[in-house]
Write a protein that holds these residues in place. Structure first.
Motif, PDB file in Angstrom:
ATOM      1  N   LYS A 107      -0.050   1.009   5.915  1.00 49.79           N
ATOM      2  CA  LYS A 107      -1.312   0.303   6.104  1.00 49.79           C
ATOM      3  C   LYS A 107      -1.281  -0.398   7.460  1.00 49.79           C
ATOM      4  CE  LYS A 107      -1.931  -3.514   3.855  1.00 49.79           C
ATOM      5  NZ  LYS A 107      -2.126  -4.497   2.782  1.00 49.79           N
ATOM      6  N   ASP A 109      -8.513   0.454   3.585  1.00 46.47           N
ATOM      7  CA  ASP A 109      -7.662   0.040   4.702  1.00 46.47           C
ATOM      8  C   ASP A 109      -7.407   1.209   5.628  1.00 46.47           C
ATOM      9  OD1 ASP A 109      -7.051  -2.706   4.067  1.00 46.47           O
ATOM     10  OD2 ASP A 109      -5.784  -1.968   2.441  1.00 46.47           O
ATOM     11  N   ARG A 130      -8.041   0.003  -1.397  1.00 47.07           N
ATOM     12  CA  ARG A 130      -7.359  -1.275  -1.536  1.00 47.07           C
ATOM     13  C   ARG A 130      -7.560  -1.793  -2.956  1.00 47.07           C
ATOM     14  NH1 ARG A 130     -10.488  -4.885   1.739  1.00 47.07           N
ATOM     15  NH2 ARG A 130      -9.769  -3.608   3.466  1.00 47.07           N
ATOM     16  N   SER A 154       0.869  -1.181   0.000  1.00 42.92           N
ATOM     17  CA  SER A 154       0.000   0.000   0.000  1.00 42.92           C
ATOM     18  C   SER A 154       0.904   1.229   0.000  1.00 42.92           C
ATOM     19  CB  SER A 154      -0.908  -0.010   1.229  1.00 42.92           C
ATOM     20  OG  SER A 154      -1.728   1.130   1.221  1.00 42.92           O
TER      21      SER A 154
END
Length: 169
Positions: free
Chosen positions: A128, A160, A154, A30
């Motif tokens: 994240k 998230d 996401r 992420s």
């Protein structure tokens, strides 16, 4: 080997840097992008750093082994008058095939060293919530500042939470 990426060296490194970013995003990292990445998005993002590399507002490190780039991390130096004591660690990534070798730790320590040399006394980062990097950050003395639910989209749908960390140098 950890080395600083210069604006001059950026063009030659673009293919490897783009491949690294794409591999990490495909593996679920992420780091601001969603999988699948549109063609050219990764290279375009890296190319967009040229100005900040030239003016010194961003410092980027790469980790190489046998000449290949296996990881990278950046330090964005806050430039506003009330923030010149701080910097943000961003885009810390290690190729999925090269993880668990201490590369991320080496990059983090080198980024902290640059920050200290630049007179920065406070570092921040976000990740994240529940990400594999969290134990690394805590192990290096970073402290949780708090989480924001639903902060990042996401890949494949959903959102998230993101945890924010800080470290006083």
């Amino acid at each position: 080997m950890i080395e600083e990426l210069t604006a001059k060296a950026l063009a030659a490194a673009l293919p490897e840097l783009a491949a690294l970013l794409e591999a990490c995003v495909a593996d679920g990292a992420s780091i601001g992008f969603l999988h699948p990445m549109p063609p050219g998005e990764a290279e375009g993002w890296w190319r967009g750093l040229e100005g900040s590399l030239c003016d010194g507002s961003r410092r980027v490190l790469v980790a190489r082994q046998e000449g290949r780039i296996l990881g990278t991390g950046a330090l964005a130096l806050a430039g506003l008058p009330n923030g010149r004591h701080r910097a943000e660690v961003s885009k810390l990534m290690v190729h999925p095939a090269a993880r668990r070798r201490g590369i991320a730790r080496a990059l983090m320590l080198a980024l902290e060293g640059i920050a200290a040399a630049e007179g920065r006394t406070l570092l921040v980062l976000d990740t994240k919530t529940g990400d594999a990097g969290e134990p690394l950050y805590r192990g290096l003395g970073w402290r949780e500042a708090g989480a924001i639910p639903g902060y990042a989209l996401r890949s494949g749908g959903g959102v998230d939470a993101t945890m924010f960390y800080y470290k006083a140098l």
